[in-house]
Every structure is written in structure tokens, then in C-alpha cells.
Design a protein around this motif. Sequence first.
Motif, PDB file in Angstrom:
ATOM      1  N   ASP A 108       0.828  -1.211   0.000  1.00 21.84           N
ATOM      2  CA  ASP A 108       0.000   0.000   0.000  1.00 21.84           C
ATOM      3  C   ASP A 108       0.863   1.262   0.000  1.00 21.84           C
ATOM      4  O   ASP A 108       0.604   2.203  -0.752  1.00 21.84           O
ATOM      5  CB  ASP A 108      -0.896   0.053   1.250  1.00 21.84           C
ATOM      6  N   GLU A 109       1.862   1.297   0.881  1.00 25.00           N
ATOM      7  CA  GLU A 109       2.651   2.525   1.018  1.00 25.00           C
ATOM      8  C   GLU A 109       3.485   2.803  -0.233  1.00 25.00           C
ATOM      9  O   GLU A 109       3.677   3.959  -0.621  1.00 25.00           O
ATOM     10  CB  GLU A 109       3.543   2.474   2.265  1.00 25.00           C
ATOM     11  N   VAL A 110       3.967   1.739  -0.871  1.00 26.72           N
ATOM     12  CA  VAL A 110       4.686   1.944  -2.134  1.00 26.72           C
ATOM     13  C   VAL A 110       3.739   2.540  -3.174  1.00 26.72           C
ATOM     14  O   VAL A 110       4.074   3.486  -3.889  1.00 26.72           O
ATOM     15  CB  VAL A 110       5.303   0.620  -2.634  1.00 26.72           C
ATOM     16  N   LYS A 111       2.532   2.028  -3.213  1.00 23.80           N
ATOM     17  CA  LYS A 111       1.537   2.566  -4.145  1.00 23.80           C
ATOM     18  C   LYS A 111       1.246   4.037  -3.849  1.00 23.80           C
ATOM     19  O   LYS A 111       1.106   4.848  -4.757  1.00 23.80           O
ATOM     20  CB  LYS A 111       0.249   1.749  -4.050  1.00 23.80           C
ATOM     21  N   HIS A 112       1.176   4.391  -2.565  1.00 25.89           N
ATOM     22  CA  HIS A 112       0.885   5.788  -2.216  1.00 25.89           C
ATOM     23  C   HIS A 112       1.984   6.719  -2.726  1.00 25.89           C
ATOM     24  O   HIS A 112       1.706   7.804  -3.223  1.00 25.89           O
ATOM     25  CB  HIS A 112       0.704   5.944  -0.706  1.00 25.89           C
ATOM     26  N   GLY A 113       3.231   6.276  -2.581  1.00 26.14           N
ATOM     27  CA  GLY A 113       4.329   7.070  -3.128  1.00 26.14           C
ATOM     28  C   GLY A 113       4.151   7.269  -4.630  1.00 26.14           C
ATOM     29  O   GLY A 113       4.352   8.370  -5.170  1.00 26.14           O
ATOM     30  N   SER A 194      -7.753   7.469  -4.376  1.00 25.74           N
ATOM     31  CA  SER A 194      -7.044   6.208  -4.612  1.00 25.74           C
ATOM     32  C   SER A 194      -6.343   5.705  -3.362  1.00 25.74           C
ATOM     33  O   SER A 194      -6.073   4.517  -3.229  1.00 25.74           O
ATOM     34  CB  SER A 194      -6.003   6.389  -5.730  1.00 25.74           C
ATOM     35  N   GLN A 195      -6.016   6.620  -2.467  1.00 22.98           N
ATOM     36  CA  GLN A 195      -5.260   6.277  -1.269  1.00 22.98           C
ATOM     37  C   GLN A 195      -6.173   5.984  -0.079  1.00 22.98           C
ATOM     38  O   GLN A 195      -5.798   5.257   0.850  1.00 22.98           O
ATOM     39  CB  GLN A 195      -4.332   7.459  -0.943  1.00 22.98           C
ATOM     40  N   SER A 196      -7.349   6.570  -0.109  1.00 25.56           N
ATOM     41  CA  SER A 196      -8.176   6.657   1.080  1.00 25.56           C
ATOM     42  C   SER A 196      -8.596   5.303   1.686  1.00 25.56           C
ATOM     43  O   SER A 196      -8.493   5.085   2.897  1.00 25.56           O
ATOM     44  CB  SER A 196      -9.370   7.533   0.711  1.00 25.56           C
ATOM     45  N   GLU A 198      -7.144   2.512   1.593  1.00 22.59           N
ATOM     46  CA  GLU A 198      -6.016   1.812   2.210  1.00 22.59           C
ATOM     47  C   GLU A 198      -5.654   2.416   3.562  1.00 22.59           C
ATOM     48  O   GLU A 198      -5.317   1.695   4.503  1.00 22.59           O
ATOM     49  CB  GLU A 198      -4.815   1.834   1.262  1.00 22.59           C
ATOM     50  N   GLU A 199      -5.726   3.743   3.661  1.00 19.26           N
ATOM     51  CA  GLU A 199      -5.475   4.363   4.965  1.00 19.26           C
ATOM     52  C   GLU A 199      -6.508   3.852   5.979  1.00 19.26           C
ATOM     53  O   GLU A 199      -6.181   3.606   7.138  1.00 19.26           O
ATOM     54  CB  GLU A 199      -5.538   5.897   4.866  1.00 19.26           C
ATOM     55  N   MET A 200      -7.731   3.699   5.517  1.00 23.03           N
ATOM     56  CA  MET A 200      -8.775   3.170   6.400  1.00 23.03           C
ATOM     57  C   MET A 200      -8.426   1.760   6.857  1.00 23.03           C
ATOM     58  O   MET A 200      -8.574   1.403   8.032  1.00 23.03           O
ATOM     59  CB  MET A 200     -10.117   3.167   5.666  1.00 23.03           C
TER      60      MET A 200
END
Length: 246
Positions: A108-113, A194-196, A198-200
Motif C-alpha cells: 500500500d505505502e509503495v503505491k501511495h508514493g 485512490s489512497q483513502s 487503504e489508509e482506512m
Amino acid sequence: MQPILRNFLDKWVYPTGFSGPGVEFRLRQTERCLPLWDKLVSQAIQFAEKDLKSGNAEYKAVRARAGYAAEGPFMSLKQMSTQILSVSIDEQSKYIDLQRMRARQIWDEVKHGQLHADVLLRGGFIKREEELMDDPRANTQPKLSYFGMTAMFPHIHPLARAGQHYYNESMACLGIAATLSVIDDDLIRHQLHSQSAEEMMHFMEGKYQIDAYALTPEDQKPIEEVFDFLLRPWAPEPSRALGGSQ
Ligand SMILES: [Fe+2]
């Protein structure tokens, strides 16, 4: 209380499938988080309004560079992967579901970057992602992290991470919701939407870890210590990418 926070609490914080000492412990910690979560939503709205009033597109690049620095491989490799190491081999059968969630978060975090790099590319701020390697603004972030140095503390308790998941990932959710309530730019909205989810999921991981596993004072103590650290005055602001000022 900010309506965005009220909605988050009603939907995600208070309903639970568990009962018992884990939930009770989490609700006590939640009370401590509330004033700072509320402040965070107000700040994120305020910063987004300021960005809109700036009259130029630079705020999009500022947010995206900060997001690129605070998420992505940096975040994943330094923090997420070391969380996996906090579970020793003989504890794996007990915590295997936590290990799986942490493995997912690396992705997830790689995708966020990458989402932040996309804003910079599509917005015409850079031509190639490699340019970001030469830009300190895309490689540094001023936020303290309890877990930034996890690799130096291999004795950390397997559940300690739950404190950061619960407190910080909720701020990511709240910062995103607050920013989306103000910013109308397509690039930013696409990135945040797109990120939201995953943060949840990262927040819900913290909630689940506490409700399901933090059942004794011995298991609650290391999590409470993380809350003690994170609830200091330096913490209640998300990354610039999620609505903070830096
Ligand atoms: Fe993220």
C-alpha cells in the motif's frame, strides 16, 4: 466537534465486533485522541482553503513532493518491513494475521508514493520520476515517527505498532476526508480517493489489533507507551500531503 470527525467516529471507531478488555482499553485511548483528531480536521480544512486561495498550482506539487517523501518505498522499507520483524519466529502462529496485514501495507505505502509521483508527472511538474531523486523536498519529511527507528529496537513488542496505526492512520483518513471536502482539483482528488481506502484499512488494523489482542496489562502497556509518545504536542498534524502545514 468537526462533522468529519463525528462521522468517522460513528462509522469506524465505535462499532466493534469485539467486547472485553481490548475494546475497553481502546476506548480509553480514544478519549485521549479526540481533541487532537478534532484539531487535525480543522487544520486540514484551513490549509486546504489556503492552498485554494493561493491562486497557483504550486500547492499541488508541494503536497505531492511531501507525500512522495513520507510514503512510498521510504516509508515501507524503513517502517513497515521492520514491523514484520517485531514478531519472532516462535510468535508467528499467534500473530500471523498481523503479519499478513503488515505485508499488505508494504505494498500500500509503495503505491501511495507512486500516486504522488503521478500527480507530479501528470501535473507537468516533472518529466520523469527519476528527477525526484535530486530533489530534497521529495526525499525528506519533518514528522517524528515512533517507528522510524524500529530496526534499531528489535525488542519492540509485536503489538506496539497498533498505537501508531490507531492514532496516525486515523489522521490520514481524517486529513484526506477534510482535504476532499475543500479541494476541487481533479489530480489531487484522484490521488486522495485512490489512497483513502487503504489508509482506512491501516487504521482498522490498529483497531483490530487492540480489540482482539491487547487483553492484558502486559500487552496493553507497550501500546499505551506509543500513545504517550504520539500524543505529545509535536504529533497532531498529518504530512503536508494529507493536509498538514509541513
Ligand atoms: Fe500511505
